[in-house]
Design a protein around this motif. Structure first.
Motif, PDB file in Angstrom:
ATOM      1  N   MET A 147     -41.295 -95.160 -49.389  1.00 61.40           N
ATOM      2  CA  MET A 147     -42.017 -96.186 -48.695  1.00 61.40           C
ATOM      3  C   MET A 147     -43.468 -96.233 -49.061  1.00 61.40           C
ATOM      4  O   MET A 147     -43.868 -97.029 -49.874  1.00 61.40           O
ATOM      5  CB  MET A 147     -41.804 -95.946 -47.203  1.00 61.40           C
ATOM      6  N   PRO A 148     -44.261 -95.394 -48.572  1.00 57.44           N
ATOM      7  CA  PRO A 148     -45.652 -95.735 -48.371  1.00 57.44           C
ATOM      8  C   PRO A 148     -46.516 -95.305 -49.530  1.00 57.44           C
ATOM      9  O   PRO A 148     -46.422 -94.173 -50.014  1.00 57.44           O
ATOM     10  CB  PRO A 148     -46.021 -94.928 -47.151  1.00 57.44           C
ATOM     11  N   GLU A 149     -47.364 -96.207 -49.913  1.00 55.48           N
ATOM     12  CA  GLU A 149     -48.386 -95.900 -50.900  1.00 55.48           C
ATOM     13  C   GLU A 149     -49.726 -96.029 -50.198  1.00 55.48           C
ATOM     14  O   GLU A 149     -49.772 -96.129 -48.978  1.00 55.48           O
ATOM     15  CB  GLU A 149     -48.266 -96.862 -52.091  1.00 55.48           C
ATOM     16  N   LEU A 150     -50.778 -96.045 -50.986  1.00 55.72           N
ATOM     17  CA  LEU A 150     -52.115 -96.043 -50.393  1.00 55.72           C
ATOM     18  C   LEU A 150     -52.332 -97.088 -49.295  1.00 55.72           C
ATOM     19  O   LEU A 150     -52.813 -96.742 -48.215  1.00 55.72           O
ATOM     20  CB  LEU A 150     -53.155 -96.185 -51.516  1.00 55.72           C
ATOM     21  N   PRO A 151     -51.979 -98.353 -49.495  1.00 55.01           N
ATOM     22  CA  PRO A 151     -52.269 -99.354 -48.458  1.00 55.01           C
ATOM     23  C   PRO A 151     -51.518 -99.100 -47.152  1.00 55.01           C
ATOM     24  O   PRO A 151     -52.067 -99.324 -46.060  1.00 55.01           O
ATOM     25  CB  PRO A 151     -51.798-100.665 -49.099  1.00 55.01           C
ATOM     26  N   GLU A 152     -50.290 -98.621 -47.259  1.00 55.17           N
ATOM     27  CA  GLU A 152     -49.505 -98.347 -46.054  1.00 55.17           C
ATOM     28  C   GLU A 152     -50.091 -97.135 -45.309  1.00 55.17           C
ATOM     29  O   GLU A 152     -50.240 -97.148 -44.087  1.00 55.17           O
ATOM     30  CB  GLU A 152     -48.039 -98.086 -46.431  1.00 55.17           C
ATOM     31  N   VAL A 153     -50.418 -96.091 -46.055  1.00 53.87           N
ATOM     32  CA  VAL A 153     -50.981 -94.888 -45.450  1.00 53.87           C
ATOM     33  C   VAL A 153     -52.354 -95.186 -44.839  1.00 53.87           C
ATOM     34  O   VAL A 153     -52.681 -94.732 -43.745  1.00 53.87           O
ATOM     35  CB  VAL A 153     -51.076 -93.758 -46.499  1.00 53.87           C
ATOM     36  N   GLU A 154     -53.146 -95.990 -45.539  1.00 50.42           N
ATOM     37  CA  GLU A 154     -54.466 -96.372 -45.041  1.00 50.42           C
ATOM     38  C   GLU A 154     -54.340 -97.157 -43.730  1.00 50.42           C
ATOM     39  O   GLU A 154     -55.100 -96.954 -42.785  1.00 50.42           O
ATOM     40  CB  GLU A 154     -55.188 -97.213 -46.098  1.00 50.42           C
ATOM     41  N   THR A 155     -53.364 -98.056 -43.677  1.00 46.87           N
ATOM     42  CA  THR A 155     -53.137 -98.850 -42.473  1.00 46.87           C
ATOM     43  C   THR A 155     -52.820 -97.956 -41.283  1.00 46.87           C
ATOM     44  O   THR A 155     -53.382 -98.108 -40.186  1.00 46.87           O
ATOM     45  CB  THR A 155     -51.972 -99.850 -42.700  1.00 46.87           C
ATOM     46  N   ILE A 156     -51.935 -96.999 -41.500  1.00 40.59           N
ATOM     47  CA  ILE A 156     -51.561 -96.090 -40.421  1.00 40.59           C
ATOM     48  C   ILE A 156     -52.755 -95.253 -39.977  1.00 40.59           C
ATOM     49  O   ILE A 156     -53.025 -95.117 -38.780  1.00 40.59           O
ATOM     50  CB  ILE A 156     -50.401 -95.175 -40.875  1.00 40.59           C
ATOM     51  N   ALA A 157     -53.485 -94.701 -40.944  1.00 40.31           N
ATOM     52  CA  ALA A 157     -54.633 -93.849 -40.602  1.00 40.31           C
ATOM     53  C   ALA A 157     -55.679 -94.634 -39.815  1.00 40.31           C
ATOM     54  O   ALA A 157     -56.216 -94.151 -38.817  1.00 40.31           O
ATOM     55  CB  ALA A 157     -55.239 -93.249 -41.873  1.00 40.31           C
ATOM     56  N   ARG A 158     -55.962 -95.853 -40.255  1.00 40.98           N
ATOM     57  CA  ARG A 158     -56.966 -96.675 -39.554  1.00 40.98           C
ATOM     58  C   ARG A 158     -56.519 -97.012 -38.136  1.00 40.98           C
ATOM     59  O   ARG A 158     -57.327 -97.064 -37.213  1.00 40.98           O
ATOM     60  CB  ARG A 158     -57.223 -97.971 -40.322  1.00 40.98           C
ATOM     61  N   ASP A 159     -55.226 -97.285 -37.983  1.00 40.99           N
ATOM     62  CA  ASP A 159     -54.710 -97.610 -36.651  1.00 40.99           C
ATOM     63  C   ASP A 159     -54.742 -96.394 -35.737  1.00 40.99           C
ATOM     64  O   ASP A 159     -55.050 -96.494 -34.551  1.00 40.99           O
ATOM     65  CB  ASP A 159     -53.259 -98.105 -36.744  1.00 40.99           C
ATOM     66  N   LEU A 204     -45.451 -89.054 -45.956  1.00 39.18           N
ATOM     67  CA  LEU A 204     -44.274 -89.804 -45.517  1.00 39.18           C
ATOM     68  C   LEU A 204     -43.200 -89.903 -46.588  1.00 39.18           C
ATOM     69  O   LEU A 204     -42.080 -90.334 -46.308  1.00 39.18           O
ATOM     70  CB  LEU A 204     -44.701 -91.211 -45.085  1.00 39.18           C
ATOM     71  N   ARG A 205     -43.556 -89.532 -47.815  1.00 39.97           N
ATOM     72  CA  ARG A 205     -42.612 -89.648 -48.947  1.00 39.97           C
ATOM     73  C   ARG A 205     -41.959 -91.029 -48.943  1.00 39.97           C
ATOM     74  O   ARG A 205     -42.662 -92.009 -48.920  1.00 39.97           O
ATOM     75  CB  ARG A 205     -41.564 -88.542 -48.879  1.00 39.97           C
ATOM     76  N   MET A 206     -40.621 -91.091 -48.964  1.00 42.93           N
ATOM     77  CA  MET A 206     -39.976 -92.397 -49.134  1.00 42.93           C
ATOM     78  C   MET A 206     -39.778 -93.180 -47.836  1.00 42.93           C
ATOM     79  O   MET A 206     -39.966 -94.390 -47.793  1.00 42.93           O
ATOM     80  CB  MET A 206     -38.609 -92.208 -49.795  1.00 42.93           C
ATOM     81  N   THR A 207     -39.345 -92.510 -46.801  1.00 41.98           N
ATOM     82  CA  THR A 207     -38.914 -93.252 -45.605  1.00 41.98           C
ATOM     83  C   THR A 207     -39.539 -92.754 -44.304  1.00 41.98           C
ATOM     84  O   THR A 207     -39.049 -93.052 -43.224  1.00 41.98           O
ATOM     85  CB  THR A 207     -37.369 -93.180 -45.462  1.00 41.98           C
ATOM     86  N   GLY A 208     -40.591 -91.980 -44.403  1.00 39.85           N
ATOM     87  CA  GLY A 208     -41.212 -91.456 -43.193  1.00 39.85           C
ATOM     88  C   GLY A 208     -41.959 -92.523 -42.404  1.00 39.85           C
ATOM     89  O   GLY A 208     -42.510 -93.454 -42.979  1.00 39.85           O
ATOM     90  N   ASN A 209     -41.953 -92.383 -41.095  1.00 37.69           N
ATOM     91  CA  ASN A 209     -42.743 -93.248 -40.219  1.00 37.69           C
ATOM     92  C   ASN A 209     -43.469 -92.381 -39.212  1.00 37.69           C
ATOM     93  O   ASN A 209     -42.906 -91.429 -38.677  1.00 37.69           O
ATOM     94  CB  ASN A 209     -41.849 -94.237 -39.457  1.00 37.69           C
ATOM     95  N   LEU A 210     -44.735 -92.719 -38.982  1.00 36.14           N
ATOM     96  CA  LEU A 210     -45.521 -91.999 -37.989  1.00 36.14           C
ATOM     97  C   LEU A 210     -45.811 -92.977 -36.868  1.00 36.14           C
ATOM     98  O   LEU A 210     -46.558 -93.933 -37.054  1.00 36.14           O
ATOM     99  CB  LEU A 210     -46.808 -91.472 -38.631  1.00 36.14           C
ATOM    100  N   LEU A 211     -45.178 -92.758 -35.725  1.00 35.51           N
ATOM    101  CA  LEU A 211     -45.201 -93.742 -34.648  1.00 35.51           C
ATOM    102  C   LEU A 211     -45.997 -93.255 -33.454  1.00 35.51           C
ATOM    103  O   LEU A 211     -45.745 -92.162 -32.935  1.00 35.51           O
ATOM    104  CB  LEU A 211     -43.760 -94.045 -34.209  1.00 35.51           C
ATOM    105  N   PHE A 212     -46.957 -94.090 -33.005  1.00 35.88           N
ATOM    106  CA  PHE A 212     -47.742 -93.740 -31.835  1.00 35.88           C
ATOM    107  C   PHE A 212     -47.070 -94.270 -30.578  1.00 35.88           C
ATOM    108  O   PHE A 212     -46.846 -95.485 -30.452  1.00 35.88           O
ATOM    109  CB  PHE A 212     -49.152 -94.305 -31.939  1.00 35.88           C
ATOM    110  N   ASN A 213     -46.724 -93.346 -29.694  1.00 37.82           N
ATOM    111  CA  ASN A 213     -46.174 -93.717 -28.400  1.00 37.82           C
ATOM    112  C   ASN A 213     -45.072 -94.778 -28.489  1.00 37.82           C
ATOM    113  O   ASN A 213     -45.206 -95.850 -27.889  1.00 37.82           O
ATOM    114  CB  ASN A 213     -47.299 -94.233 -27.507  1.00 37.82           C
TER     115      ASN A 213
END
Length: 267
Positions: A1-13, A74-83
């Motif tokens: 899944m996630p590359e820089l833009p996806e990881v950046e989005t999660i970190a910023r959120d 997150l490698r390929m399919t990881g998701n980090l979910l807040f609440n």
DNA sequence: ATCAGCACCTGTTGGC
DNA sequence: TGCCAACAGGTGCTGA
């Protein structure tokens, strides 16, 4: 899944949601282990206050007091979910309880995702290279690729060189730079190197503005998909016409990864 | 120093 | 409809 833009989005959120919170519990799956290779035990973060959340390469970095850090990949399919909504989250690999009652859940279908806790500098500890947005990259690129015979796309995917670029954005950047994925990176001209860097930064910035690409499993910390998948020029578009010249987009395998390019626009 | 090949996992999709 | 192979945003190891 996630590359820089996806990881950046999660970190910023996550940053404003987690900053100042204290971790009160950690539950992690064993078999296969989700915590791997850290110099500190996961329980080290229990009772500690979160100072900030950021991104290094494709790692989400949660920073605590005294230089203690949690790195999440997150490698390929990881998701980090807040609440997430109450009840068990499918494919949960780890759960962090916070002092305000909220929880942070790491879910991952394929179980490739990894976390580690360590003390000290993230970039050095994780062994990742320079960030694509680092201003000094312009001056250093020539030296980084000098003499390298590997295909430019393979080089882009190697996190020890430039950190954060994955399969989607490598394909997209090469398309906008007009460079074939197989071209030897050390043979790029000065102009091609400059075009590539500009294209890479442009496409990454644009993807961040669109909150990442949800080709398959990616969702942000609130469980919502990104939008940039609708703007991809070549990735996943084999057999479809190039948006610039109409030539059919070609798919080859390079470095064991599906690789997409326009045989007319990319030389 | 590279690099192809495979391993790690599970789910989805497309062809026959 | 059913089965099976191919494929998936990533990385890390082995052996040539």
């Amino acid at each position: 899944m996630p590359e820089l833009p996806e990881v950046e989005t999660i970190a910023r959120d996550l940053a404003p949601l987690l900053r100042g919170r204290r971790v009160v519990s950690v539950h992690a799956a064993r078999q296969p282990p989700v915590f791997v290779g850290g110099s500190l035990a996961p329980r080290t973060i229990v009772g500690r206050r979160i100072r900030d959340v950021s991104r290094t390469g494709k790692f989400i970095i949660v920073e605590f007091d005294e230089e203690v850090r949690l790195a999440v990949h997150l490698r390929m399919t990881g998701n980090l979910l807040f609440n997430p909504p109450a009840g068990p989250v499918r494919y949960t690999r780890a759960t962090f309880g916070l002092d305000n009652g909220a929880r942070l859940v790491f879910a991952d279908v394929r179980k490739f995702g990894r976390m580690r806790v360590f003390r000290g500098d993230a970039r050095a500890t994780l062994g990742v290279g320079i960030d694509p947005f680092a201003p000094e990259l312009d001056a250093r690129l020539a030296e980084l690729v000098r003499g390298r015979r590997t295909p430019v796309k393979s080089w882009l995917l190697d996190q020890r060189h430039i950190a954060g670029v994955g399969n989607i954005y490598a394909c997209e950047a090469l398309y906008y730079a007009g460079v074939r994925p197989k071209k030897r990176v050390g043979k790029l001209s000065l102009r091609e190197r400059a075009m590539l860097l500009t294209a890479l930064r442009r496409v990454l910035h644009k993807a961040i503005r669109h909150r990442g690409s949800s080709v398959d499993d990616y969702v942000d910390a609130e469980g919502k998909a990104g939008r940039f998948q609708n703007s991809l020029a070549v990735y996943g578009r084999a057999g479809m016409p190039c948006r610039r010249c109409g030539t059919l987009i070609r798919r080859i395998v390079l470095a064991q990864r599906g690789t997409f390019y326009c045989p007319t626009c990319q030389v």
